[in-house]
Design an enzyme around this catalytic site. Structure first.
Site, PDB file in Angstrom:
ATOM      1  N   ASP A   4       0.850  -1.191   0.000  1.00 30.50           N
ATOM      2  CA  ASP A   4       0.000   0.000   0.000  1.00 30.50           C
ATOM      3  C   ASP A   4       0.888   1.244   0.000  1.00 30.50           C
ATOM      4  OD1 ASP A   4      -2.995   1.034   0.941  1.00 30.50           O
ATOM      5  OD2 ASP A   4      -1.379   2.271   1.731  1.00 30.50           O
ATOM      6  N   TYR A  11       3.234   9.951  -0.232  1.00 27.94           N
ATOM      7  CA  TYR A  11       4.315   9.381   0.581  1.00 27.94           C
ATOM      8  C   TYR A  11       5.699   9.581  -0.041  1.00 27.94           C
ATOM      9  CZ  TYR A  11       0.378   6.806   2.680  1.00 27.94           C
ATOM     10  OH  TYR A  11      -0.805   6.442   3.263  1.00 27.94           O
ATOM     11  N   LYS A  16      -2.940   5.884  -4.105  1.00 30.51           N
ATOM     12  CA  LYS A  16      -3.979   6.855  -3.734  1.00 30.51           C
ATOM     13  C   LYS A  16      -3.743   8.200  -4.410  1.00 30.51           C
ATOM     14  CE  LYS A  16      -3.668   4.786   0.851  1.00 30.51           C
ATOM     15  NZ  LYS A  16      -2.228   4.474   0.902  1.00 30.51           N
ATOM     16  N   HIS A  69      -7.737   9.690  -1.314  1.00 33.60           N
ATOM     17  CA  HIS A  69      -7.012   9.617  -0.044  1.00 33.60           C
ATOM     18  C   HIS A  69      -7.742  10.275   1.135  1.00 33.60           C
ATOM     19  CE1 HIS A  69      -2.532   9.301   1.350  1.00 33.60           C
ATOM     20  NE2 HIS A  69      -3.344   8.996   2.319  1.00 33.60           N
TER      21      HIS A  69
END
Length: 286
Positions: A52, A57, A82, A115
């Site tokens: 994931d 990120y 996401k 998200h």
């Protein structure tokens, strides 16, 4: 080469469209939440097949490289990504997804999520922007670029509005879930509407590990407190994605299929809910 690395014997949960998502995955994150070595270890030594990530990120390229380096086929891996609110809107969301595919060196995502329920677009309501963005995800789904689509951090009213405004019901809702944060009303709604419930932060960012109830159950089973929390989540039917960059922790997290919690344990952990959030709280997002 792939046969050298057997997959973890991990149950799956069926999505409304028939796809099977592994019930245990490995999460990644920003702020030091990515380790190339740990991902390769998870892929090759632990047999984890569910990963994931998110554009936010900042580790898409590194994760894509690790997946390729493992020698595993793309079809052997479940990959979730996401779209962040900065890329919400029809055109922007489609572009963000394609850009993420390019960054990761893949042709599709197994699951692609919105998200967060709040929009960053001035002059438009959150509801309007969610619906417009979701239509982009529906198109990506129809084209096969996303094999399943879903949302993250959505509450019941967000899901109800999306249901009224759009045609494809989200396949997944990924939210914070641990013994201190058990949104049972939301879980019930998801189950009644064919939305698979996925939980992140299963250890409440470490806060739950020192709880005496969890410690007592861990001692009883000869397991770690982290294993108890992950097992509890999985035993509740929740797709669970603990994050770790430490090899020994990743290995430990994979050993949750070797034991079961009894009804008394499940009830005791179920009574720990106090409503706290250890990450973002979407309660006040309209």
């Amino acid at each position: 080469m792939a046969s050298l690395f057997p997959a973890l014997r991990c149950p799956t949960v069926q999505l409304a469209n028939g796809l099977e998502i592994p019930i245990l995955g490995l999460g990644t994150s920003h702020h030091g939440g990515y380790s190339h070595e740990a991902i390769l270890y998870a892929l090759t030594e632990c047999g984890i097949r569910h990963y994931d990530t998110a554009k936010r990120y900042g580790c898409e390229e590194k994760l894509g490289k690790a997946l390729r380096e493992s020698g595993l086929q793309r079809s052997e891996i479940w990959l979730t990504n996401k779209v962040w609110p900065g890329d919400y809107g029809y055109k922007a969301a489609k572009k963000a997804c394609l850009d993420s595919c390019t960054a990761m060196g893949v042709e599709y995502f197994d699951l692609y999520l919105m998200h967060w329920p709040e929009s960053l677009k001035p002059g438009c309501s959150n509801r309007e922007v969610r619906a417009e963005t979701w239509r982009a995800l529906e198109d990506l789904y129809k084209k096969g670029i996303c094999r399943a689509i879903g949302v993250s951090n959505f509450l019941v009213h967000h899901l109800e509005q999306l249901n009224e405004d759009c045609s494809v019901v989200p396949h997944v809702n990924q939210v914070e879930y641990h013994p201190f944060q058990q949104p049972n009303h939301l879980m019930d709604y998801c189950r009644k509407n064919g939305i698979v419930f996925e939980g992140y932060s299963p250890l409440a960012k470490g806060q739950v590990l020192s709880d005496p109830v969890v410690q007592q159950i861990a001692k009883k089973h000869g397991r770690t407190t982290a294993q108890i929390c992950i097992r509890w989540s999985i035993q509740n039917g929740v797709v669970t994605i603990p994050k770790s960059i430490k090899k020994n922790r990743i290995q430990e997290n994979c050993q949750v299929f070797e034991f079961q919690l009894d009804e008394e344990d499940m009830a005791a952990l179920g009574n720990l809910h106090d409503g706290r959030h250890v990450t973002w709280d979407p309660t006040n997002v309209d």
